[in-house]
Design a protein around this motif. Structure first.
Motif, PDB file in Angstrom:
ATOM      1  N   ASP A 136      -9.106   6.000   8.192  1.00 31.62           N
ATOM      2  CA  ASP A 136      -7.738   5.555   8.477  1.00 31.62           C
ATOM      3  C   ASP A 136      -6.900   5.499   7.207  1.00 31.62           C
ATOM      4  O   ASP A 136      -5.739   5.936   7.200  1.00 31.62           O
ATOM      5  N   SER A 137      -7.467   4.960   6.139  1.00 27.97           N
ATOM      6  CA  SER A 137      -6.693   4.853   4.890  1.00 27.97           C
ATOM      7  C   SER A 137      -6.402   6.230   4.305  1.00 27.97           C
ATOM      8  O   SER A 137      -5.314   6.461   3.768  1.00 27.97           O
ATOM      9  N   ILE A 138      -7.343   7.168   4.420  1.00 21.34           N
ATOM     10  CA  ILE A 138      -7.102   8.533   3.934  1.00 21.34           C
ATOM     11  C   ILE A 138      -6.017   9.203   4.774  1.00 21.34           C
ATOM     12  O   ILE A 138      -5.118   9.857   4.234  1.00 21.34           O
ATOM     13  N   ALA A 139      -6.071   9.035   6.104  1.00 22.52           N
ATOM     14  CA  ALA A 139      -5.058   9.623   6.982  1.00 22.52           C
ATOM     15  C   ALA A 139      -3.679   9.035   6.695  1.00 22.52           C
ATOM     16  O   ALA A 139      -2.672   9.764   6.678  1.00 22.52           O
ATOM     17  N   LYS A 140      -3.617   7.736   6.467  1.00 23.83           N
ATOM     18  CA  LYS A 140      -2.336   7.081   6.161  1.00 23.83           C
ATOM     19  C   LYS A 140      -1.776   7.599   4.835  1.00 23.83           C
ATOM     20  O   LYS A 140      -0.577   7.881   4.721  1.00 23.83           O
ATOM     21  N   LYS A 141      -2.630   7.756   3.846  1.00 21.03           N
ATOM     22  CA  LYS A 141      -2.198   8.266   2.543  1.00 21.03           C
ATOM     23  C   LYS A 141      -1.667   9.696   2.672  1.00 21.03           C
ATOM     24  O   LYS A 141      -0.638  10.045   2.086  1.00 21.03           O
ATOM     25  N   ASP A 142      -2.359  10.532   3.477  1.00 22.82           N
ATOM     26  CA  ASP A 142      -1.894  11.906   3.696  1.00 22.82           C
ATOM     27  C   ASP A 142      -0.550  11.934   4.412  1.00 22.82           C
ATOM     28  O   ASP A 142       0.333  12.722   4.057  1.00 22.82           O
ATOM     29  N   ALA A 143      -0.385  11.083   5.420  1.00 22.96           N
ATOM     30  CA  ALA A 143       0.880  11.028   6.153  1.00 22.96           C
ATOM     31  C   ALA A 143       2.020  10.589   5.241  1.00 22.96           C
ATOM     32  O   ALA A 143       3.120  11.161   5.287  1.00 22.96           O
TER      33      ALA A 143
END
Length: 157
Positions: A136-143
Motif C-alpha cells: 500500500d505504501s509503495i502504491a501510494k508513493k507511486d500515485a
C-alpha cells in the motif's frame, strides 16, 4: 528562538519502509574519542541496528557500525560494539511500558550532530508492517509521483 541546525550523519530509510513509526525521541550516545572523530567524518551506519533495554534498565544500541578512525591506532574500539544511550529514567520506563503492552520495537532512525557538536540518535518506537502494508505504501508513493509529474507537465504547456 532560532531553529536548531543538525548535520545528518546516518539515516535509516529501511526502518520507515518496514515499520510504522508511532513515536520518536532524541537520545545522546556514549562514545569514545576516536568514535566521535569517525562520526564527524561521516563514517557511521545504522542499517541493521536496533535498540533494547538491558537487565539494569539501560538502553543500548546494537549493530551500529562506526568505522575505526584512521589515525586512532591503539585507541580504536570494536566497530560493532554495543553503545549506551543517554535518556532519563522516566523516559526509559515509559518506553519499556509501551513495548511490553503492545509488542512494539525500538529502531534508530537518524544519527546526527547538533549545534554543540554532540552526537545524537533519533530513536523511533515502531510497529512492524505487514506485506500488504508495504505494498500500500509503495502504491501510494507511486500515485503521488505520477500526480506530481502530471501537474508539472500541465504547468509547462
Amino acid at each position: 528562538m532560532a531553529k536548531k541546525s543538525r548535520k545528518l550523519i546516518a539515516n535509516n530509510k529501511k526502518a520507515r519502509h518496514d515499520y510504522f513509526v508511532e513515536d520518536s525521541l532524541e537520545a545522546g550516545i556514549v562514545l569514545t574519542g576516536t568514535e566521535i572523530k569517525s562520526i564527524r567524518a561521516g563514517r557511521c551506519s545504522i542499517k541493521e541496528s536496533y535498540v533494547y533495554i538491558d537487565k539494569k534498565g539501560e538502553m543500548k544500541i546494537c549493530g551500529m557500525h562506526i568505522s575505526p578512525f584512521e589515525q586512532g591506532n591503539r585507541f580504536n574500539v570494536e566497530p560493532l560494539r554495543e553503545r549506551k544511550l543517554l535518556l532519563h529514567r522516566r523516559e526509559i520506563n515509559k518506553i519499556a511500558g509501551k513495548i511490553k503492552e503492545s509488542g512494539l520495537t525500538i529502531i534508530p532512525l537518524n544519527v546526527y550532530l547538533n549545534d554543540d557538536g554532540r552526537c545524537k540518535v533519533e530513536i523511533g518506537i515502531c510497529r512492524g508492517k505487514k506485506l500488504y502494508d508495504k505494498r500500500d505504501s509503495i502504491a501510494k508513493k507511486d500515485a503521488d509521483r505520477k500526480m506530481d509529474r502530471a501537474i508539472k507537465e500541465s504547468r509547462h504547456r
